[in-house]
Design a protein around this motif. Structure first.
Motif, short mmCIF file in Angstrom:
data_model
loop_
_atom_site.label_atom_id
_atom_site.label_comp_id
_atom_site.label_asym_id
_atom_site.label_seq_id
_atom_site.Cartn_x
_atom_site.Cartn_y
_atom_site.Cartn_z
N ARG A 21 50.22 50.55 42.88
CA ARG A 21 49.94 51.03 41.52
C ARG A 21 49.35 49.92 40.65
NH1 ARG A 21 53.91 52.82 36.77
NH2 ARG A 21 52.37 53.78 35.42
N ALA A 22 49.85 48.70 40.78
CA ALA A 22 49.31 47.58 40.01
C ALA A 22 47.85 47.35 40.38
CB ALA A 22 50.14 46.33 40.25
N ILE A 23 47.55 47.40 41.66
CA ILE A 23 46.16 47.23 42.12
C ILE A 23 45.27 48.33 41.56
CG2 ILE A 23 44.67 47.22 44.17
CD1 ILE A 23 47.19 46.07 45.69
N GLU A 24 45.76 49.56 41.62
CA GLU A 24 44.99 50.70 41.10
C GLU A 24 44.71 50.54 39.61
OE1 GLU A 24 46.29 55.19 40.00
OE2 GLU A 24 46.70 54.57 42.07
N VAL A 25 45.71 50.12 38.85
CA VAL A 25 45.51 49.94 37.40
C VAL A 25 44.50 48.84 37.15
CG1 VAL A 25 46.64 49.13 35.28
CG2 VAL A 25 47.71 50.91 36.67
N LEU A 26 44.63 47.70 37.81
CA LEU A 26 43.69 46.61 37.56
C LEU A 26 42.26 46.98 37.95
CD1 LEU A 26 45.64 43.34 38.44
CD2 LEU A 26 45.42 44.53 36.26
N LYS A 27 42.10 47.82 38.96
CA LYS A 27 40.76 48.26 39.34
C LYS A 27 40.17 49.24 38.33
CE LYS A 27 40.90 47.55 44.32
NZ LYS A 27 40.78 48.14 45.66
N SER A 28 41.01 49.88 37.52
CA SER A 28 40.53 50.92 36.61
C SER A 28 40.30 50.45 35.18
CB SER A 28 41.52 52.10 36.61
OG SER A 28 42.74 51.70 36.01
N VAL A 29 40.77 49.27 34.82
CA VAL A 29 40.64 48.81 33.43
C VAL A 29 39.26 48.22 33.17
CG1 VAL A 29 43.14 48.41 33.21
CG2 VAL A 29 41.62 46.52 33.88
N ASP A 30 38.95 48.03 31.88
CA ASP A 30 37.68 47.40 31.52
C ASP A 30 37.73 45.89 31.66
OD1 ASP A 30 36.13 49.72 30.73
OD2 ASP A 30 37.58 49.93 29.10
N PHE A 31 38.87 45.29 31.31
CA PHE A 31 39.05 43.86 31.54
C PHE A 31 40.53 43.51 31.62
CE2 PHE A 31 38.73 43.91 26.88
CZ PHE A 31 39.78 43.09 26.50
N ILE A 32 40.77 42.30 32.12
CA ILE A 32 42.13 41.83 32.34
C ILE A 32 42.35 40.59 31.49
CG2 ILE A 32 43.78 40.94 34.04
CD1 ILE A 32 42.03 42.41 36.20
N ALA A 33 43.35 40.64 30.62
CA ALA A 33 43.77 39.47 29.86
C ALA A 33 44.81 38.75 30.71
CB ALA A 33 44.36 39.88 28.52
N CYS A 34 44.59 37.48 30.97
CA CYS A 34 45.47 36.77 31.91
C CYS A 34 45.80 35.37 31.42
CB CYS A 34 44.83 36.72 33.28
SG CYS A 34 43.22 35.92 33.33
N GLU A 35 46.91 34.87 31.92
CA GLU A 35 47.39 33.55 31.54
C GLU A 35 46.44 32.45 32.02
OE1 GLU A 35 51.60 31.10 31.85
OE2 GLU A 35 51.35 32.95 32.97
N ASP A 36 46.05 32.50 33.27
CA ASP A 36 45.15 31.50 33.84
C ASP A 36 44.12 32.24 34.70
OD1 ASP A 36 43.87 29.53 35.43
OD2 ASP A 36 45.66 28.27 35.44
N THR A 37 42.87 32.19 34.30
CA THR A 37 41.83 32.94 35.00
C THR A 37 41.69 32.51 36.46
OG1 THR A 37 40.13 31.43 34.18
CG2 THR A 37 40.50 33.45 32.92
N ARG A 38 41.96 31.24 36.75
CA ARG A 38 41.84 30.77 38.14
C ARG A 38 42.89 31.43 39.04
NH1 ARG A 38 42.45 24.74 36.27
NH2 ARG A 38 44.04 25.93 35.20
N VAL A 39 44.11 31.54 38.54
CA VAL A 39 45.20 32.15 39.31
C VAL A 39 44.93 33.65 39.49
CG1 VAL A 39 47.67 32.71 39.28
CG2 VAL A 39 46.89 30.44 38.58
N THR A 40 44.54 34.31 38.40
CA THR A 40 44.30 35.75 38.46
C THR A 40 43.08 36.07 39.30
OG1 THR A 40 45.37 36.01 36.32
CG2 THR A 40 43.97 37.83 37.06
N ARG A 41 42.07 35.20 39.28
CA ARG A 41 40.87 35.43 40.10
C ARG A 41 41.24 35.44 41.58
NH1 ARG A 41 37.49 38.27 39.31
NH2 ARG A 41 36.94 37.35 37.33
N LYS A 42 42.15 34.56 42.01
CA LYS A 42 42.58 34.55 43.42
C LYS A 42 43.24 35.88 43.77
CE LYS A 42 43.43 29.59 43.68
NZ LYS A 42 44.46 28.55 43.76
N LEU A 43 44.10 36.37 42.90
CA LEU A 43 44.78 37.65 43.13
C LEU A 43 43.76 38.78 43.19
CD1 LEU A 43 47.66 38.98 43.28
CD2 LEU A 43 47.40 39.40 40.83
N CYS A 44 42.84 38.79 42.24
CA CYS A 44 41.82 39.84 42.20
C CYS A 44 40.93 39.79 43.45
CB CYS A 44 40.97 39.70 40.94
SG CYS A 44 41.82 40.18 39.43
N ASN A 45 40.54 38.61 43.86
CA ASN A 45 39.70 38.49 45.06
C ASN A 45 40.41 39.03 46.29
OD1 ASN A 45 37.60 37.35 43.62
ND2 ASN A 45 38.11 35.25 44.18
#
Length: 175
Positions: A21-45
């Motif tokens: 469900r978390a993956i589905e939500v992140l794929k459906s939003v317009d953008f992601i506000a995150c603490e550290d873009t480098r950490v979140t980019r690894k998760l997203c990739n």
């Protein structure tokens, strides 16, 4: 999905703990506000999530949370994540959630793992009543004063600490 702020819990170590469900939500939003873009980019990739990332960390949260609210009011769908665990729990996110509710924006939490509850369950300590304190002050004199306010608590205490300060903090606790 419009007029909502999605607060998405992220894995606290094992990336396979990220929920479908978390993956589905992140794929459906317009953008992601995150603490550290480098950490979140690894998760997203890892999960093939291709969304713009917007930095929201402890040093800019007081100004950035308003940008998040304005984007939602303009029709954008926003997810808020921290590096590990729940946004707003000893991480940035509280202000965005608070202001979203003040603006009649729904705050939708996408559950996942929690470091505090994971540690509590594995501790062998009583779990019926517990007190979550979060991070202690990094300045030793203030940390000692803070610890004195906790010394008479009867509940199991949950306190977060950074790895580089753990020995000093444990010494202060013992004292």
């Amino acid at each position: 999905m419009t007029n909502k702020l999605y607060v998405v819990s992220t894995p606290i170590g094992n990336l396979s703990e990220f929920t479908p469900r978390a993956i589905e939500v992140l794929k459906s939003v317009d953008f992601i506000a995150c603490e550290d873009t480098r950490v979140t980019r690894k998760l997203c990739n890892l999960f093939e999530i291709d969304k713009p990332l917007f930095s929201c960390h402890e040093h800019n949260e007081f100004t950035v949370h308003q940008k998040i609210i304005e984007a939602i009011k303009d029709g954008k769908v926003v997810a808020l994540v921290s590096d590990a665990g729940y946004p707003g729990i000893s991480d940035p996110g509280y202000l965005a959630c608070h202001d979203a509710l003040e603006e009649d924006i729904d705050v939708v939490v996408i559950p996942g793992v929690s470091a505090s509850l994971t540690a509590l369950c594995a501790s062998g300590l009583p779990t019926k009543n517990f007190y979550f304190h979060g991070f202690l002050n990094s300045k030793q004199s203030l940390r000692k004063k803070e610890l004195l306010t906790l010394v008479d608590k009867e509940e199991t205490l949950i306190i977060y600490e950074a790895p580089h300060r753990i020995k000093e903090t444990l010494s202060d606790m013992l004292e």
